[in-house]
Scaffold this motif. Structure first.
Motif, PDB file in Angstrom:
ATOM      1  N   GLU A  76       0.763  -0.782  -0.084  1.00  0.00           N
ATOM      2  CA  GLU A  76      -0.020   0.069  -0.564  1.00  0.00           C
ATOM      3  C   GLU A  76       0.635   1.049  -0.050  1.00  0.00           C
ATOM      4  OE1 GLU A  76      -4.234   2.100   2.218  1.00  0.00           O
ATOM      5  OE2 GLU A  76      -2.947   0.107   3.151  1.00  0.00           O
ATOM      6  N   ASP A  77       1.937   1.407   0.535  1.00  0.00           N
ATOM      7  CA  ASP A  77       3.076   2.465   0.816  1.00  0.00           C
ATOM      8  C   ASP A  77       3.356   2.300  -0.259  1.00  0.00           C
ATOM      9  OD1 ASP A  77       2.069   3.026   3.408  1.00  0.00           O
ATOM     10  OD2 ASP A  77       4.947   2.802   3.763  1.00  0.00           O
ATOM     11  N   VAL A  79       2.368   1.307  -3.416  1.00  0.00           N
ATOM     12  CA  VAL A  79       0.956   2.069  -4.263  1.00  0.00           C
ATOM     13  C   VAL A  79       0.881   3.496  -4.217  1.00  0.00           C
ATOM     14  CG1 VAL A  79      -0.856   2.269  -5.392  1.00  0.00           C
ATOM     15  CG2 VAL A  79      -0.004   0.188  -4.870  1.00  0.00           C
ATOM     16  N   ARG A  80       1.340   3.681  -2.824  1.00  0.00           N
ATOM     17  CA  ARG A  80       0.726   4.962  -2.755  1.00  0.00           C
ATOM     18  C   ARG A  80       1.663   5.765  -2.944  1.00  0.00           C
ATOM     19  NH1 ARG A  80       0.865   4.903   2.149  1.00  0.00           N
ATOM     20  NH2 ARG A  80      -1.462   4.329   2.947  1.00  0.00           N
ATOM     21  N   GLU A  81       3.127   5.566  -3.017  1.00  0.00           N
ATOM     22  CA  GLU A  81       4.239   6.504  -4.085  1.00  0.00           C
ATOM     23  C   GLU A  81       4.583   6.447  -5.145  1.00  0.00           C
ATOM     24  OE1 GLU A  81       9.280   5.715  -4.491  1.00  0.00           O
ATOM     25  OE2 GLU A  81       8.204   4.663  -2.509  1.00  0.00           O
ATOM     26  N   GLU A  83       1.634   6.413  -6.797  1.00  0.00           N
ATOM     27  CA  GLU A  83       0.099   7.418  -7.232  1.00  0.00           C
ATOM     28  C   GLU A  83       1.004   8.623  -7.380  1.00  0.00           C
ATOM     29  OE1 GLU A  83      -3.393   4.931  -5.889  1.00  0.00           O
ATOM     30  OE2 GLU A  83      -2.449   6.087  -4.217  1.00  0.00           O
ATOM     31  N   GLU A  84       1.519   8.757  -6.136  1.00  0.00           N
ATOM     32  CA  GLU A  84       2.425  10.810  -6.246  1.00  0.00           C
ATOM     33  C   GLU A  84       3.052  10.669  -7.140  1.00  0.00           C
ATOM     34  OE1 GLU A  84       3.494  10.565  -2.290  1.00  0.00           O
ATOM     35  OE2 GLU A  84       1.226  10.125  -1.494  1.00  0.00           O
ATOM     36  N   LEU A 126      -5.398  -3.326  -3.944  1.00  0.00           N
ATOM     37  CA  LEU A 126      -3.989  -2.874  -3.971  1.00  0.00           C
ATOM     38  C   LEU A 126      -3.437  -2.923  -5.678  1.00  0.00           C
ATOM     39  CD1 LEU A 126      -1.799  -3.917  -1.796  1.00  0.00           C
ATOM     40  CD2 LEU A 126      -2.816  -1.517  -1.756  1.00  0.00           C
ATOM     41  N   ARG A 129      -5.950   0.180  -7.382  1.00  0.00           N
ATOM     42  CA  ARG A 129      -4.825   1.119  -7.637  1.00  0.00           C
ATOM     43  C   ARG A 129      -4.085   0.895  -8.303  1.00  0.00           C
ATOM     44  NH1 ARG A 129      -4.027   2.125  -1.461  1.00  0.00           N
ATOM     45  NH2 ARG A 129      -3.325   3.652  -2.513  1.00  0.00           N
TER      46      ARG A 129
END
Length: 196
Positions: A76-77, A79-81, A83-84, A126, A129
């Motif tokens: 999740e970390d 994927v968030r990275e 995405e940003e 995930l 996303r």
């Protein structure tokens, strides 16, 4: 009073911060998991994560009841990275693959774990996303003429998965070179064709 009881009574105890420490403990556990599994692979004991994070095993199991939950939190970390990272309009599929290589080089044990459990709802969320950000990049790169009309989001998602899985199976010292070679193959395959 025994000497052990006496020493406990004389030593300052760590205050129990309760729920206030939950987010901090969760972050420490994710960081520790990356380190422990990068060093020892999936055979590393789950308890080693709690020890490295400096928290009790109860805290580990409250946050992550199993290895898949922990792997999903790490990804999740990731994927968030991603995405940003890909949000700015100048980012491309090439940039995404570079970042996937960088993440995969240090997350190989988690790649093995998460790809073994693709039907788990935590893992599937995930994946959705990741597919959304790939779709955005494919549309952007196609509009700019950087990829051919023959390439769609499923192709790029598959390439990223193949890249990460190959790196997970590669000796640590060879991962950067293997990542660069695989990425070059995908970039060539994605390029516009003369008929495009």
């Amino acid at each position: 009073m025994s000497s052990t009881a006496s020493s406990r009574a004389n030593s300052p105890s760590r205050p129990n911060r309760g729920p206030a420490a939950a987010a901090e403990n969760r972050r420490a556990l994710i960081t520790a998991a990356r380190e422990v599994y990068a060093e020892g692979g999936l055979n590393s004991p789950f308890s080693a994560v709690a020890k490295r994070a400096g928290v009790g095993q109860g805290s580990l199991y409250r946050h992550f009841p199993d290895r898949t939950a922990l792997a999903a939190a790490v990804f999740e970390d990731n994927v968030r990275e991603l995405e940003e990272y890909v949000a700015p309009p100048e980012r491309t599929i090439d940039d995404l693959l570079d970042r996937v290589v960088a993440q995969a080089v240090v997350s190989t044990a988690f790649i093995e774990l998460i790809t073994a459990d693709m039907s788990d709802p935590r893992v599937a969320a995930l994946g959705a996303r990741f597919n959304a950000l790939v779709t955005q990049l494919v549309e952007r790169d196609r509009s700019a003429g950087r990829i051919g009309a023959h390439i769609d989001a499923a192709d790029v998602t598959m390439a990223a998965g193949m890249l990460a899985t190959e790196l997970a199976r590669t000796e640590a010292s060879a991962r950067p070179e293997v990542g660069a070679r695989a990425k070059a193959l995908f970039v060539a395959a994605f390029a516009p064709r003369s008929a495009d």
